[in-house]
Motif scaffolding. Structure first.
Motif, PDB file in Angstrom:
ATOM      1  N   UNK A  33     -17.695  24.442   2.393  1.00  0.00           N
ATOM      2  CA  UNK A  33     -18.553  23.757   3.434  1.00  0.00           C
ATOM      3  C   UNK A  33     -19.657  22.806   2.840  1.00  0.00           C
ATOM      4  N   UNK A  34     -20.134  23.489   1.939  1.00  0.00           N
ATOM      5  CA  UNK A  34     -20.662  21.963   1.306  1.00  0.00           C
ATOM      6  C   UNK A  34     -19.365  20.493   1.216  1.00  0.00           C
ATOM      7  N   UNK A  35     -18.434  21.000   0.991  1.00  0.00           N
ATOM      8  CA  UNK A  35     -17.696  19.606   0.462  1.00  0.00           C
ATOM      9  C   UNK A  35     -16.795  19.305   1.925  1.00  0.00           C
ATOM     10  N   UNK A  36     -17.014  20.082   2.478  1.00  0.00           N
ATOM     11  CA  UNK A  36     -16.710  19.422   3.931  1.00  0.00           C
ATOM     12  C   UNK A  36     -15.191  20.094   3.868  1.00  0.00           C
ATOM     13  N   UNK A  37     -14.712  21.387   3.207  1.00  0.00           N
ATOM     14  CA  UNK A  37     -13.662  21.969   3.264  1.00  0.00           C
ATOM     15  C   UNK A  37     -13.353  23.339   4.249  1.00  0.00           C
ATOM     16  N   UNK A  38     -14.200  23.019   5.756  1.00  0.00           N
ATOM     17  CA  UNK A  38     -13.923  23.947   6.574  1.00  0.00           C
ATOM     18  C   UNK A  38     -12.653  24.370   6.860  1.00  0.00           C
ATOM     19  N   UNK A  39     -11.644  22.992   7.090  1.00  0.00           N
ATOM     20  CA  UNK A  39      -9.934  23.145   7.659  1.00  0.00           C
ATOM     21  C   UNK A  39      -9.329  24.142   7.242  1.00  0.00           C
ATOM     22  N   UNK A  40     -10.162  24.053   5.248  1.00  0.00           N
ATOM     23  CA  UNK A  40      -9.416  25.324   4.392  1.00  0.00           C
ATOM     24  C   UNK A  40      -9.744  26.156   4.204  1.00  0.00           C
ATOM     25  N   UNK A  41     -10.460  27.379   5.189  1.00  0.00           N
ATOM     26  CA  UNK A  41     -10.829  28.039   4.877  1.00  0.00           C
ATOM     27  C   UNK A  41      -9.731  29.216   5.020  1.00  0.00           C
ATOM     28  N   UNK A  42      -8.687  29.228   6.315  1.00  0.00           N
ATOM     29  CA  UNK A  42      -8.158  30.287   5.957  1.00  0.00           C
ATOM     30  C   UNK A  42      -6.552  29.901   5.309  1.00  0.00           C
ATOM     31  N   UNK A  43      -6.204  28.737   4.192  1.00  0.00           N
ATOM     32  CA  UNK A  43      -5.548  28.818   4.156  1.00  0.00           C
ATOM     33  C   UNK A  43      -6.031  29.697   2.590  1.00  0.00           C
ATOM     34  N   UNK A  44      -4.758  30.061   1.774  1.00  0.00           N
ATOM     35  CA  UNK A  44      -4.477  30.480   1.315  1.00  0.00           C
ATOM     36  C   UNK A  44      -5.417  30.320  -0.208  1.00  0.00           C
ATOM     37  N   UNK A  45      -6.229  31.872  -1.102  1.00  0.00           N
ATOM     38  CA  UNK A  45      -6.971  31.234  -2.581  1.00  0.00           C
ATOM     39  C   UNK A  45      -6.088  29.869  -3.334  1.00  0.00           C
ATOM     40  N   UNK A  46      -4.826  29.982  -3.295  1.00  0.00           N
ATOM     41  CA  UNK A  46      -4.810  29.252  -4.548  1.00  0.00           C
ATOM     42  C   UNK A  46      -4.955  27.763  -3.600  1.00  0.00           C
ATOM     43  N   UNK A  47      -4.425  27.365  -3.073  1.00  0.00           N
ATOM     44  CA  UNK A  47      -4.438  26.400  -2.136  1.00  0.00           C
ATOM     45  C   UNK A  47      -6.752  25.866  -1.836  1.00  0.00           C
ATOM     46  N   UNK A  48      -7.175  26.857  -1.496  1.00  0.00           N
ATOM     47  CA  UNK A  48      -8.728  25.997  -1.553  1.00  0.00           C
ATOM     48  C   UNK A  48      -9.017  26.090  -2.965  1.00  0.00           C
ATOM     49  N   UNK A  49      -8.595  26.639  -3.679  1.00  0.00           N
ATOM     50  CA  UNK A  49      -8.949  26.583  -5.572  1.00  0.00           C
ATOM     51  C   UNK A  49      -8.359  25.115  -6.204  1.00  0.00           C
ATOM     52  N   UNK A  50      -7.485  24.750  -5.710  1.00  0.00           N
ATOM     53  CA  UNK A  50      -7.133  23.455  -5.910  1.00  0.00           C
ATOM     54  C   UNK A  50      -7.238  22.432  -5.148  1.00  0.00           C
ATOM     55  N   UNK A  51      -7.613  22.643  -3.787  1.00  0.00           N
ATOM     56  CA  UNK A  51      -8.421  21.245  -3.108  1.00  0.00           C
ATOM     57  C   UNK A  51      -9.195  21.082  -3.239  1.00  0.00           C
ATOM     58  N   UNK A  52     -10.139  22.133  -3.564  1.00  0.00           N
ATOM     59  CA  UNK A  52     -11.821  22.510  -3.903  1.00  0.00           C
ATOM     60  C   UNK A  52     -11.799  21.419  -5.395  1.00  0.00           C
ATOM     61  N   UNK A  53     -11.191  21.610  -6.316  1.00  0.00           N
ATOM     62  CA  UNK A  53     -10.736  20.882  -7.823  1.00  0.00           C
ATOM     63  C   UNK A  53     -10.586  20.086  -7.561  1.00  0.00           C
ATOM     64  N   UNK A  54      -9.646  19.781  -7.409  1.00  0.00           N
ATOM     65  CA  UNK A  54      -9.018  18.383  -7.375  1.00  0.00           C
ATOM     66  C   UNK A  54      -9.177  17.602  -6.001  1.00  0.00           C
ATOM     67  N   UNK A  55      -9.809  17.710  -4.687  1.00  0.00           N
ATOM     68  CA  UNK A  55     -10.364  16.832  -3.804  1.00  0.00           C
ATOM     69  C   UNK A  55      -9.242  16.351  -3.190  1.00  0.00           C
ATOM     70  N   UNK A  56      -9.094  15.456  -2.457  1.00  0.00           N
ATOM     71  CA  UNK A  56      -8.451  14.554  -1.329  1.00  0.00           C
ATOM     72  C   UNK A  56      -7.870  13.859  -1.893  1.00  0.00           C
ATOM     73  N   UNK A  57      -7.317  13.222  -3.137  1.00  0.00           N
ATOM     74  CA  UNK A  57      -7.742  11.815  -3.440  1.00  0.00           C
ATOM     75  C   UNK A  57      -5.730  11.613  -3.290  1.00  0.00           C
ATOM     76  N   UNK A  58      -4.716  12.614  -3.661  1.00  0.00           N
ATOM     77  CA  UNK A  58      -3.544  12.087  -3.131  1.00  0.00           C
ATOM     78  C   UNK A  58      -2.645  13.223  -3.089  1.00  0.00           C
ATOM     79  N   UNK A  59      -2.402  13.641  -1.714  1.00  0.00           N
ATOM     80  CA  UNK A  59      -1.965  14.603  -0.999  1.00  0.00           C
ATOM     81  C   UNK A  59      -0.648  14.806  -1.617  1.00  0.00           C
TER      82      UNK A  59
END
Length: 169
Positions: free
Chosen positions: A84-110
């Motif tokens: 929520x703090x990082x503005x990743x609420x769109x990933x709330x319903x995604x699988x856990x591995x995807x959430x972790x990767x998104x949190x760690x690597x951000x949105x730099x290069x999809x």
């Protein structure tokens, strides 16, 4: 007759085509040596760092799926709060591995993030030991190769198109 002052032992000058051909070959050999040096140093070091990060992502995944941990709900809340703090609420319903990767690597290069996500999902699905992650990724040819490999029996887009195409008799 030999011209005065001319050397009879001098080799004839090479034709421009030979000079340019040899120049390009020399340049390519030098670039190949530089590429080899880069692969043996910076590239290898960067991959080792990436594999270690993915290993830590997998360790976090294991921690967030440990149902025996009495603090699991608080840890999951920590993930949700971070997203929520990082503005990743769109990933709330995604699988856990995807959430972790998104949190760690951000949105730099999809495309790259997608590759890391596929690699982590593969690791999760195959149940690797956390300690083995860097070695196993390297043995599989790296994260890119892992993301491109198909499961046995998987149908490719080409296969799907062939099945959908009208049969000519």
């Amino acid at each position: 007759a030999v011209a005065t002052g001319a050397s009879t032992s001098a080799l004839p000058a090479q034709a421009p085509s030979v000079q340019h051909s040899e120049g390009v070959r020399t340049m390519l050999n030098q670039l190949a040596r530089e590429a080899s040096d880069w692969q043996d140093s910076a590239y290898t070091s960067a991959n080792a760092g990436l594999y270690a990060l993915i290993q830590k992502c997998y360790a976090l995944y294991k921690e967030l799926t440990n149902t025996k941990d009495p603090n699991l709900k608080y840890k999951k809340q920590g993930l949700a709060d971070h997203m929520s703090l990082k503005g990743l609420d769109a990933y709330k319903e995604k699988p856990l591995p995807q959430k972790i990767i998104r949190c760690v690597f951000g949105d730099r290069d999809r495309r790259r993030i997608s590759t890391y996500n596929v690699a982590l999902r593969c690791i999760v699905n195959e149940g690797w030991d956390v300690d083995d992650v860097p070695t196993m990724i390297a043995s599989r040819g790296g994260v890119q190769e892992m993301s491109m490999s198909r499961k046995p029996g998987a149908v490719t887009n080409k296969d799907k198109a062939a099945l959908a195409a009208p049969q000519v008799t």
